[in-house]
Design an enzyme around this catalytic site. Structure first.
Site, PDB file in Angstrom:
ATOM      1  N   ASP A   1       0.775  -1.259   0.000  1.00 12.44           N
ATOM      2  CA  ASP A   1       0.000   0.000   0.000  1.00 12.44           C
ATOM      3  C   ASP A   1       0.803   1.303   0.000  1.00 12.44           C
ATOM      4  O   ASP A   1       0.483   2.240   0.749  1.00 12.44           O
ATOM      5  CB  ASP A   1      -0.970   0.018   1.195  1.00 12.44           C
ATOM      6  CG  ASP A   1      -1.962  -1.131   1.158  1.00 12.44           C
ATOM      7  OD1 ASP A   1      -1.861  -1.993   0.267  1.00 12.44           O
ATOM      8  OD2 ASP A   1      -2.841  -1.181   2.025  1.00 12.44           O
TER       9      ASP A   1
ATOM     10  N   CYS B   1      -2.066  -2.517   7.672  1.00 16.97           N
ATOM     11  CA  CYS B   1      -1.938  -3.500   6.598  1.00 16.97           C
ATOM     12  C   CYS B   1      -0.638  -4.284   6.649  1.00 16.97           C
ATOM     13  O   CYS B   1      -0.621  -5.461   6.293  1.00 16.97           O
ATOM     14  CB  CYS B   1      -2.135  -2.824   5.249  1.00 16.97           C
ATOM     15  SG  CYS B   1      -3.860  -2.399   5.010  1.00 16.97           S
TER      16      CYS B   1
ATOM     17  N   LYS C   1      -7.001  -4.898  -2.877  1.00 15.93           N
ATOM     18  CA  LYS C   1      -7.788  -5.348  -1.718  1.00 15.93           C
ATOM     19  C   LYS C   1      -8.697  -4.227  -1.216  1.00 15.93           C
ATOM     20  O   LYS C   1      -8.485  -3.061  -1.539  1.00 15.93           O
ATOM     21  CB  LYS C   1      -6.862  -5.816  -0.597  1.00 15.93           C
ATOM     22  CG  LYS C   1      -6.030  -4.697  -0.032  1.00 15.93           C
ATOM     23  CD  LYS C   1      -5.137  -5.193   1.069  1.00 15.93           C
ATOM     24  CE  LYS C   1      -4.203  -4.093   1.505  1.00 15.93           C
ATOM     25  NZ  LYS C   1      -4.926  -2.936   2.074  1.00 15.93           N
TER      26      LYS C   1
HETATM   27  C1  VGL Z   1      -4.802   0.883   5.693  1.00 16.95           C
HETATM   28  C2  VGL Z   1      -6.160   2.032   7.111  1.00 16.95           C
HETATM   29  C3  VGL Z   1      -7.210   1.908   6.253  1.00 16.95           C
HETATM   30  C4  VGL Z   1      -3.441   0.353   5.391  1.00 16.95           C
HETATM   31  C5  VGL Z   1      -5.860   0.724   4.813  1.00 16.95           C
HETATM   32  O1  VGL Z   1      -3.123   0.147   4.195  1.00 16.95           O
HETATM   33  O2  VGL Z   1      -2.655   0.135   6.358  1.00 16.95           O
HETATM   34  N1  VGL Z   1      -4.970   1.526   6.848  1.00 16.95           N
HETATM   35  N2  VGL Z   1      -7.037   1.253   5.091  1.00 16.95           N
END
Ligand code: VGL
Ligand code: ZN
Length: 196
Positions: free
Chosen positions: A11, A141, A97
């Site tokens: 991410d 994540c 995702k």
């Molecule tokens: C994430 C918060 C909300 C992440 C994703 O990628 O860590 N954190 N959505």
């Protein structure tokens, strides 16, 4: 038995970088280190995966629909694009995702490629046994992906110089690192050694 390694970049997207809608403090600082890991893995002809949080407009993940997060990483938006300085090679395998409107999913093990093949299935098909994991965010994540990797029997190197956390509560990231190490992840950094 010699392990077969792959790199998992979690991410590293604009919305998690400074200026983004869910900015991780110093989130962009992971990019130079990740670029070095990318180079090492690409030179070793080892697989590179990059996941993206990839949300629909309406999802229970967002505050407006009962979740905890501001709107972020909307599918095909600029915020969902990879950080512009992340040098992903064309051979990198992209994972998506967070598409389910009713589920909160943080782990890359809940991600799939564009054809719909789940990450775990791809790893098994490629006979990967060890994952080197870096990216954002340490306390969400990254943590969730690392714990799932360990549960599924993978060895995990946590790239300590290539992760940053949200720290909604101060200390969350440190706690997350301790939890990952306790379950068997090994800390790795560029200073320590090269990929063997
Ligand atoms: C994430 C918060 C909300 C992440 C994703 O990628 O860590 N954190 N959505
Ligand atoms: Zn999200």
């Amino acid at each position: 038995m010699k392990s077969k390694k792959a790199l998992l970049i979690v991410d590293v997207q604009n919305d998690f970088s400074p200026g983004g809608s869910l900015a991780v403090p110093e989130g962009d600082k992971v990019v130079p280190a990740l670029n070095k890991y990318i180079k090492i893995f690409a030179q070793g002809k080892l697989p590179i995966f990059a996941s993206r949080d990839w949300h629909p407009v309406r999802t229970s993940h967002f505050k407006d629909f009962g979740g905890v997060w501001p709107v972020h990483c909307l599918q095909n938006s600029r915020g969902a694009a990879f950080h512009p300085e992340l040098k992903l090679p064309t051979c990198a395998m992209l994972l998506y995702k967070g598409m389910d409107p009713q589920k909160d999913s943080y782990s890359a093990f809940q991600a799939q490629d564009l054809s719909g093949e789940p990450f775990l299935k791809i790893l098994k098909r490629l006979k990967i046994t060890e994952l080197w994991v870096g990216g954002l965010a340490t306390d969400y994540c990254v943590k969730s992906s690392v714990l799932d990797a360990l549960k599924n029997g993978f060895k995990v190197k946590l790239l300590i110089d290539a992760i940053k956390g949200v720290d909604l509560k101060p200390g969350d990231s440190d706690k997350a690192i301790k939890a990952m190490v306790k379950k068997g992840a090994k800390k790795e950094s560029l200073l320590k050694r090269k990929v063997k």
